[in-house]
Design a protein around this motif. Structure first.
Motif, PDB file in Angstrom:
ATOM      1  N   VAL A  58      10.514   4.327 -12.128  1.00 23.50           N
ATOM      2  CA  VAL A  58       9.664   5.004 -11.145  1.00 23.50           C
ATOM      3  C   VAL A  58       8.213   4.554 -11.303  1.00 23.50           C
ATOM      4  O   VAL A  58       7.885   3.779 -12.197  1.00 23.50           O
ATOM      5  N   ARG A  59       7.371   5.076 -10.434  1.00 24.49           N
ATOM      6  CA  ARG A  59       5.937   4.838 -10.534  1.00 24.49           C
ATOM      7  C   ARG A  59       5.258   6.159 -10.879  1.00 24.49           C
ATOM      8  O   ARG A  59       5.596   7.209 -10.324  1.00 24.49           O
ATOM      9  N   ALA A  60       4.299   6.093 -11.799  1.00 28.04           N
ATOM     10  CA  ALA A  60       3.637   7.312 -12.258  1.00 28.04           C
ATOM     11  C   ALA A  60       2.203   7.012 -12.639  1.00 28.04           C
ATOM     12  O   ALA A  60       1.850   5.869 -12.955  1.00 28.04           O
ATOM     13  N   GLY A  61       1.382   8.056 -12.632  1.00 33.73           N
ATOM     14  CA  GLY A  61      -0.006   7.884 -13.029  1.00 33.73           C
ATOM     15  C   GLY A  61      -0.876   9.031 -12.547  1.00 33.73           C
ATOM     16  O   GLY A  61      -0.381  10.011 -11.976  1.00 33.73           O
ATOM     17  N   PRO A  62      -2.181   8.917 -12.732  1.00 31.30           N
ATOM     18  CA  PRO A  62      -3.106   9.985 -12.344  1.00 31.30           C
ATOM     19  C   PRO A  62      -3.434   9.953 -10.854  1.00 31.30           C
ATOM     20  O   PRO A  62      -3.228   8.935 -10.183  1.00 31.30           O
ATOM     21  N   MET A  63      -3.951  11.052 -10.348  1.00 32.22           N
ATOM     22  CA  MET A  63      -4.501  11.104  -8.992  1.00 32.22           C
ATOM     23  C   MET A  63      -5.987  11.429  -9.111  1.00 32.22           C
ATOM     24  O   MET A  63      -6.369  12.400  -9.776  1.00 32.22           O
TER      25      MET A  63
ATOM     26  N   ALA B 269       3.902   2.651 -26.204  1.00 34.60           N
ATOM     27  CA  ALA B 269       3.602   1.276 -25.817  1.00 34.60           C
ATOM     28  C   ALA B 269       2.961   1.217 -24.438  1.00 34.60           C
ATOM     29  O   ALA B 269       2.435   0.178 -24.041  1.00 34.60           O
ATOM     30  N   ASN B 270       3.022   2.311 -23.675  1.00 32.40           N
ATOM     31  CA  ASN B 270       2.416   2.348 -22.341  1.00 32.40           C
ATOM     32  C   ASN B 270       1.188   3.251 -22.372  1.00 32.40           C
ATOM     33  O   ASN B 270       1.298   4.467 -22.174  1.00 32.40           O
ATOM     34  N   PRO B 271       0.017   2.700 -22.636  1.00 33.27           N
ATOM     35  CA  PRO B 271      -1.196   3.534 -22.762  1.00 33.27           C
ATOM     36  C   PRO B 271      -1.567   4.240 -21.466  1.00 33.27           C
ATOM     37  O   PRO B 271      -2.230   5.282 -21.498  1.00 33.27           O
ATOM     38  N   LEU B 272      -1.158   3.712 -20.316  1.00 35.71           N
ATOM     39  CA  LEU B 272      -1.486   4.352 -19.043  1.00 35.71           C
ATOM     40  C   LEU B 272      -0.752   5.683 -18.899  1.00 35.71           C
ATOM     41  O   LEU B 272      -1.312   6.657 -18.376  1.00 35.71           O
TER      42      LEU B 272
END
Length: 407
Positions: A60-65, A115-118
């Motif tokens: 999936v795709r994930a992250g901040p808004m 391993a995924n700092p984002l």
């Protein structure tokens, strides 16, 4: 378009089309509200908010808004239902279209993968109860594509996240801090504790979505986590409500928000719940026809996923909250009439808040279910003969006699 299928689908792609024509209409109409496209970096106060998509699950795709150039006092309003209730539909879409979805690809099982700092930074952001100043850089210019559906609150453009920094320390509630680091607690127990500590539903949802709750932690698509929180909190409330005494009178509550009108009858019985949805012509999904459907449950609880989707659990939660507050149990019969005023999808929070608004109004008391039904019908625009055909559980209640009636 088949309006009946559109109401059931609500943008999920059941018609087989690559894009939902109803949702595409809103994207094109609102594209002018965002002047963010083409940028490769932004700075602003995240409300805080994170987003986890469901497309191509489990990849999936994930992250901040992040809303560019927005300060904390303005940003916090974008995630606060009480603030959104004071706006019009157009204003909500305009405000929420400023939220840029900054995302990266991730497997949902990698919630603990440092391993995924984002994703790590997104989790740090999700802990906060107040807006957090955030700066993000993108590998490509931001695309002006707004996101609408029946569960999620509208969101603005999206961009491929290259890196981002949190430029201030998140303000984390003590209870959130303790449960996030408790890897022995089940997700449902953690959610129940957070709710009991007055942590807002929006905060709990983002913690669950970004993989910060439970024993086997993973990312949960945001739309799924919203309904999961409504469902789990509702079940926890019901466990206590089962032991309460029954209400003494038949009462009717009336009210709503954004063209979602509720008529709610409370009946002196053991807990049951029935919701009828009436989508009037020219409401957001219907076109020129009326669509009516229902779902229900008894004291043993809901079995399987509701055919009314997330709206069922949001409305049920409002009813259970009300009974918990008065420490009584009852049978609850709801009619949600979605009127033409509801012309754009704002998310399932509207159902929850509209039902809550109705239940905060002064109720009317009646001597019988029949009298209450006549009163409810007087405020609904759809003839009762149409929606009463779907009222299975209410019909059973009307046909049954309780022990009290023999004395």
């Amino acid at each position: 378009m088949n309006s009946s299928l559109c109401v059931k689908c609500k943008g999920k792609g059941l018609c087989g089309r690559p894009f939902c024509p109803i949702l595409e209409k809103f994207r094109s109409v609102e594209s002018s509200f965002s002047g963010i496209t083409g940028e490769t970096s932004i700075f602003g106060a995240s409300p805080p908010a994170v987003f986890v998509g469901r497309h191509n699950y489990p990849e999936v795709r994930a992250g901040p808004m992040i809303p560019p150039q927005l300060g904390g006092d303005e940003a916090i309003l974008l995630e606060d239902p009480k603030a959104l209730l004071k706006m019009g539909i157009q204003d909500i879409i305009s405000s929420r279209s400023r939220l840029v979805r900054a995302s990266t690809g991730v497997n949902v099982r990698n919630a603990r993968n440092t391993a995924n700092p984002l994703i790590e930074k997104s989790q740090e952001l999700a802990l906060s109860k107040k807006p957090v100043d955030t700066e993000a850089w993108f590998s490509k210019p931001i695309r002006n594509k707004l996101k609408f559906d029946n569960v999620l609150t509208p969101m603005g453009p999206s961009g491929e996240l290259k890196d981002f920094d949190i430029t201030e320390n998140p303000k984390v509630p003590r209870k959130v801090d303790s449960l996030v680091y408790d890897t022995d607690a089940l997700a449902k127990d953690a959610i129940s504790e957070l709710w009991g500590s007055n942590i807002p539903a929006e905060h709990i949802t983002r913690l669950l979505s970004i993989g910060l709750l439970g024993q086997e932690r993973r990312l949960v698509p945001t739309r799924w986590s919203i309904t999961a929180v409504d469902d789990m909190v509702g079940k926890q409330l019901l466990m206590k409500i089962r032991d309460y005494q029954q209400v003494s009178d038949v009462c009717v509550f009336s009210g709503g928000a954004f063209g979602n009108h509720f008529e709610i009858m409370i009946i002196p019985r053991s807990f049951t719940f029935e919701l009828i949805e009436v989508w009037m012509p020219q409401a957001v999904w219907t076109g020129g026809t009326t669509w009516i459907e229902s779902d229900s449950e008894d004291l043993s609880g809901k079995k399987g996923y509701s055919n009314l989707a997330g709206g069922y659990y949001a409305a049920r939660l409002a009813a259970l909250e009300h009974m918990s507050s008065i420490r009584k149990q009852a049978s609850v019969f709801m009619v949600r009439e979605i009127r033409p005023d509801y012309w754009a999808p704002l998310g399932v929070w509207v159902v929850r808040e509209a039902a809550r608004a109705a239940l905060k109004a002064q109720p009317q008391v009646f001597g019988s279910v029949e009298e209450a039904l006549r009163d409810m019908s007087s405020r609904l625009r759809t003839p009762s003969g149409q929606w009463m055909e779907k009222a299975k559980m209410l019909c059973n209640i009307r046909a049954q006699r309780t022990l009290d009636s023999f004395f």
